[in-house]
Design an enzyme around this catalytic site. Structure first.
Site, mmCIF file in Angstrom:
data_model
loop_
_atom_site.group_PDB
_atom_site.id
_atom_site.type_symbol
_atom_site.label_atom_id
_atom_site.label_comp_id
_atom_site.label_asym_id
_atom_site.label_seq_id
_atom_site.Cartn_x
_atom_site.Cartn_y
_atom_site.Cartn_z
ATOM 1 N N LYS A 172 0.840 -1.213 0.000
ATOM 2 C CA LYS A 172 0.000 0.000 0.000
ATOM 3 C C LYS A 172 0.871 1.258 0.000
ATOM 4 C CE LYS A 172 -1.969 -1.254 3.925
ATOM 5 N NZ LYS A 172 -1.320 -2.570 4.179
ATOM 6 N N ARG B 89 -10.467 0.325 8.014
ATOM 7 C CA ARG B 89 -9.986 -0.987 8.414
ATOM 8 C C ARG B 89 -11.070 -1.819 9.077
ATOM 9 N NH1 ARG B 89 -4.372 0.188 8.608
ATOM 10 N NH2 ARG B 89 -3.130 -1.634 9.095
ATOM 11 N N ARG C 34 11.849 -4.632 5.764
ATOM 12 C CA ARG C 34 11.492 -3.239 5.462
ATOM 13 C C ARG C 34 12.292 -2.240 6.292
ATOM 14 N NH1 ARG C 34 5.411 -1.530 5.555
ATOM 15 N NH2 ARG C 34 5.485 -2.647 7.530
ATOM 16 N N ARG D 56 10.472 -0.453 11.711
ATOM 17 C CA ARG D 56 9.279 -0.204 12.525
ATOM 18 C C ARG D 56 9.234 -1.191 13.683
ATOM 19 N NH1 ARG D 56 4.233 0.278 8.369
ATOM 20 N NH2 ARG D 56 3.229 -0.903 10.024
ATOM 21 N N ARG E 254 -0.991 -8.947 13.405
ATOM 22 C CA ARG E 254 -1.513 -7.974 12.432
ATOM 23 C C ARG E 254 -2.277 -8.695 11.328
ATOM 24 N NH1 ARG E 254 3.998 -5.171 11.049
ATOM 25 N NH2 ARG E 254 2.818 -4.052 9.439
HETATM 26 P P1 AP5 Z 1 4.784 -1.433 2.025
HETATM 27 O O1 AP5 Z 1 4.375 -0.795 0.749
HETATM 28 O O2 AP5 Z 1 5.466 -0.594 3.040
HETATM 29 O O3 AP5 Z 1 3.568 -2.246 2.659
HETATM 30 P P2 AP5 Z 1 2.169 -1.762 3.257
HETATM 31 O O4 AP5 Z 1 1.085 -2.444 2.507
HETATM 32 O O5 AP5 Z 1 2.122 -0.279 3.335
HETATM 33 O O6 AP5 Z 1 2.265 -2.465 4.667
HETATM 34 P P3 AP5 Z 1 2.156 -1.904 6.156
HETATM 35 O O7 AP5 Z 1 2.919 -2.857 7.011
HETATM 36 O O8 AP5 Z 1 2.511 -0.467 6.250
HETATM 37 O O9 AP5 Z 1 0.621 -2.087 6.405
HETATM 38 P P4 AP5 Z 1 -0.122 -2.181 7.745
HETATM 39 O O10 AP5 Z 1 -1.513 -2.111 7.288
HETATM 40 O O11 AP5 Z 1 0.263 -3.346 8.556
HETATM 41 O O12 AP5 Z 1 0.430 -0.929 8.571
HETATM 42 P P5 AP5 Z 1 -0.085 0.547 8.799
HETATM 43 O O13 AP5 Z 1 1.078 1.438 8.859
HETATM 44 O O14 AP5 Z 1 -1.207 0.879 7.886
HETATM 45 O O15 AP5 Z 1 5.728 -2.678 1.628
HETATM 46 C C1 AP5 Z 1 6.273 -3.536 2.618
HETATM 47 C C2 AP5 Z 1 7.711 -3.902 2.240
HETATM 48 O O16 AP5 Z 1 7.715 -4.694 1.043
HETATM 49 C C3 AP5 Z 1 8.603 -2.710 1.947
HETATM 50 O O17 AP5 Z 1 9.885 -2.997 2.414
HETATM 51 C C4 AP5 Z 1 8.578 -2.594 0.420
HETATM 52 O O18 AP5 Z 1 9.768 -2.025 -0.079
HETATM 53 C C5 AP5 Z 1 8.407 -4.036 -0.003
HETATM 54 N N1 AP5 Z 1 7.579 -4.207 -1.200
HETATM 55 C C6 AP5 Z 1 6.472 -3.487 -1.545
HETATM 56 N N2 AP5 Z 1 5.947 -3.950 -2.692
HETATM 57 C C7 AP5 Z 1 6.719 -4.980 -3.080
HETATM 58 C C8 AP5 Z 1 6.679 -5.869 -4.192
HETATM 59 N N3 AP5 Z 1 5.716 -5.763 -5.134
HETATM 60 N N4 AP5 Z 1 7.632 -6.827 -4.288
HETATM 61 C C9 AP5 Z 1 8.603 -6.914 -3.339
HETATM 62 N N5 AP5 Z 1 8.698 -6.099 -2.261
HETATM 63 C C10 AP5 Z 1 7.765 -5.149 -2.137
HETATM 64 O O19 AP5 Z 1 -0.750 0.440 10.256
HETATM 65 C C11 AP5 Z 1 0.062 0.172 11.390
HETATM 66 C C12 AP5 Z 1 -0.823 0.021 12.627
HETATM 67 O O20 AP5 Z 1 -1.511 1.244 12.890
HETATM 68 C C13 AP5 Z 1 -1.926 -1.028 12.530
HETATM 69 O O21 AP5 Z 1 -1.452 -2.318 12.861
HETATM 70 C C14 AP5 Z 1 -2.948 -0.491 13.565
HETATM 71 O O22 AP5 Z 1 -2.560 -0.824 14.866
HETATM 72 C C15 AP5 Z 1 -2.830 1.012 13.396
HETATM 73 N N6 AP5 Z 1 -3.812 1.548 12.427
HETATM 74 C C16 AP5 Z 1 -3.522 2.116 11.215
HETATM 75 N N7 AP5 Z 1 -4.644 2.480 10.579
HETATM 76 C C17 AP5 Z 1 -5.689 2.146 11.394
HETATM 77 C C18 AP5 Z 1 -7.097 2.256 11.281
HETATM 78 N N8 AP5 Z 1 -7.682 2.767 10.183
HETATM 79 N N9 AP5 Z 1 -7.859 1.780 12.296
HETATM 80 C C19 AP5 Z 1 -7.286 1.254 13.404
HETATM 81 N N10 AP5 Z 1 -5.956 1.122 13.580
HETATM 82 C C20 AP5 Z 1 -5.153 1.560 12.579
HETATM 83 ZN ZN ZN Z 2 2.085 1.091 4.944
#
Ligand code: AP5
Ligand code: ZN
Length: 217
Positions: A13, A89, A128, A161, A172
């Site tokens: 994402k 979410r 990452r 992170r 997660r």
């Molecule tokens: P990356 O693009 O960073 O992945 P991502 O989908 O953004 O994954 P996240 O871990 O950020 O998602 P998440 O939903 O767990 O965390 P969030 O920050 O939203 O890619 C990952 C890695 O792979 C990178 O190293 C990248 O380089 C690599 N990569 C990417 N694409 C690739 C490909 N095609 N091939 C190979 N490698 C690739 O949320 C964190 C926390 O916040 C949650 O757990 C929750 O506690 C809280 N939170 C956030 N939003 C809410 C909400 N709306 N409601 C309640 N709690 C919330």
């Molecule tokens: Zn992310």
């Protein structure tokens, strides 16, 4: 464009959303990045959120909805539209988003799900590296920075992170399947859902995304 990008932790994402932001000149609202900013500023919300994030749980709908509402109302970058990354979410968040948009006669145009098997996510997450100030993410193997442990743009240090470990990832993922899985059905019913294969390399995933936008015309 007004859209959301969803998918499990590590689906890509945060890798794809900035490309959409640049292409359409819309705001990229990443709720995880916003929460991490609160954590680094050591606010009360940040303190509470850190505990939840490190356990792989979800911060309350109320807090998250208000955060998004505030940005949509005040962030001038959102005037042309938005891409939401990490929100909604839960089905409750999705419903609240609809009720935020409807008074302005706005609707969502796309809800894109990045689809990928859980098994592929461990290596993405544990490798990452992020630049906290911008939210830019890199990968030790799949997308290394030009200079080791340094952000390409600012040269500032990259960090891992605190929720990017195998144990927290398991939680997660189960939170994602339990709470966010039903959001897919929500958007399938409204007809704006599209799934794309997120196991391909980033350039290929981007092509699939462009395909969805081209279908509009
Ligand atoms: P990356 O693009 O960073 O992945 P991502 O989908 O953004 O994954 P996240 O871990 O950020 O998602 P998440 O939903 O767990 O965390 P969030 O920050 O939203 O890619 C990952 C890695 O792979 C990178 O190293 C990248 O380089 C690599 N990569 C990417 N694409 C690739 C490909 N095609 N091939 C190979 N490698 C690739 O949320 C964190 C926390 O916040 C949650 O757990 C929750 O506690 C809280 N939170 C956030 N939003 C809410 C909400 N709306 N409601 C309640 N709690 C919330
Ligand atoms: Zn992310």
């Amino acid at each position: 464009v007004r859209m959301i990008i969803m998918g499990p932790p590590g689906a890509g994402k945060g890798t794809q959303a900035p490309r959409i932001k640049d292409k359409y000149r819309v705001c990229h609202l990443a709720t995880g990045d916003m929460l991490r900013e609160q954590v680094s500023k050591k606010t009360e919300l940040g303190r509470q959120a850190k505990k939840i994030m490190d356990q792989g749980g979800l911060v309350s709908d109320e807090i998250m909805v208000n955060m998004i509402k505030h940005e949509l109302e005040n962030n001038t970058e959102c005037k042309n539209g938005f891409i939401l990354d990490g929100f909604p979410r839960t089905v409750a968040q999705a419903e609240r988003l609809d009720s935020m948009l409807s008074p302005r006669s706005q609707t969502l145009q796309h809800a894109v799900e990045l689809q990928i098997d859980d098994g592929l996510l461990v290596s993405r997450i544990t490798g990452r590296l992020i630049h906290p100030a911008s939210g830019r993410s890199y990968h030790k193997i799949f997308n290394p920075p030009k200079e080791e442990m340094k952000d390409d743009v600012t040269g500032e240090p990259l960090i891992q992170r605190s929720d990017d470990n195998a144990d927290t990832l398991k939680k997660r993922l189960s939170t994602y399947h339990d709470q966010t899985g039903p959001v897919v059905g929500y958007y399938q019913r409204t007809g704006i859902w599209r799934g794309i294969d997120a196991s391909q390399e980033p350039g290929q995933v981007w092509k699939s995304l462009l395909g969805i936008f081209n279908d509009d015309k």
